[in-house]
Structures are given as C-alpha cells and as structure tokens.
Design a protein around this motif. Structure first.
Motif: not given
Length: 114
Positions: A6-11, A37-45, A53-57, A84-89
């Motif tokens: 719940h501390q990580a950002r979801i993009w 940076n994909p290595l920083n623990g954030q979620y990318f949708v 179809q949806m993928k979360v990395l 081109g991106q949106k921050l989600l909870t």
C-alpha cells in the motif's frame, strides 16, 4: 487478487500496449515511455488496444513479477490522458479490474497521525 504494497505507487499506462510483450518488453516501456525506473518497487499496469487484456508488472527483491487478466466479456474502462499515464490507488486498480466505474465521489478529510 495479488497483495499490493500500500506504500507503492501504481501507474496505469493509458496508451494501448502490445500484450505479446513480457518482462523485458514491458520494463523497456516503463523506462522509455513512462520515464520511470521499473526496479523501484512501483506497479505498472498495461491494457491492450481492445481493452480486453491487462498486465501488471512489478519488481520484488527476488525479481520481476507479471500478473495478467483476460476478459471473456466486456472491456476495462481506461480513458486516454495527455501524459499517457495515470496514478492509481490500490482501490482504484481493484475497481478497474472488477469493472466498476465511479462517476462521482467525494472524499472527506481524515485525521493522519504522525
């Protein structure tokens, strides 16, 4: 559903994505298109052009994780944005996955302790 930190950002990438991409292709999209940076623990949708179809990395200390969902009916409700991106909870992502669209809401102030 996967357990989100719940501390990580979801993009959410609001541009259509080729769902043939896997770990390397999606992490390159994160770096080059989303400028994160994909290595920083954030979620990318990511969602495909047909919005079926949806993928979360996301990256954990032991490596990349990739979660995928394909709808048999209906579409994910993703609206394009100028950035081109949106921050989600986490709740916003869960609503997107479940196909629930909130038209209007009001969030009341809450006390935040130190």
């Amino acid at each position: 559903m996967i357990g989100f930190d719940h501390q990580a950002r979801i993009w959410l990438c609001t541009e259509p994505t080729d769902m043939r991409k896997s770990f390397n292709g999606l992490s390159a999209l994160v770096r080059n298109q989303l400028k994160h940076n994909p290595l920083n623990g954030q979620y990318f949708v990511f969602v495909n052009r047909r919005k079926t179809q949806m993928k979360v990395l996301y990256f954990t200390p032991t490596g990349y994780c990739l979660w995928a969902k394909r709808l048999e009916q209906g579409q994910f409700r993703v609206q394009p944005t100028s950035k081109g991106q949106k921050l989600l909870t986490p709740a916003g992502l869960q609503l997107l996955i479940d196909g629930i669209e909130v038209q209007k809401y009001r969030q009341f102030k809450r006390f935040k302790g130190a």
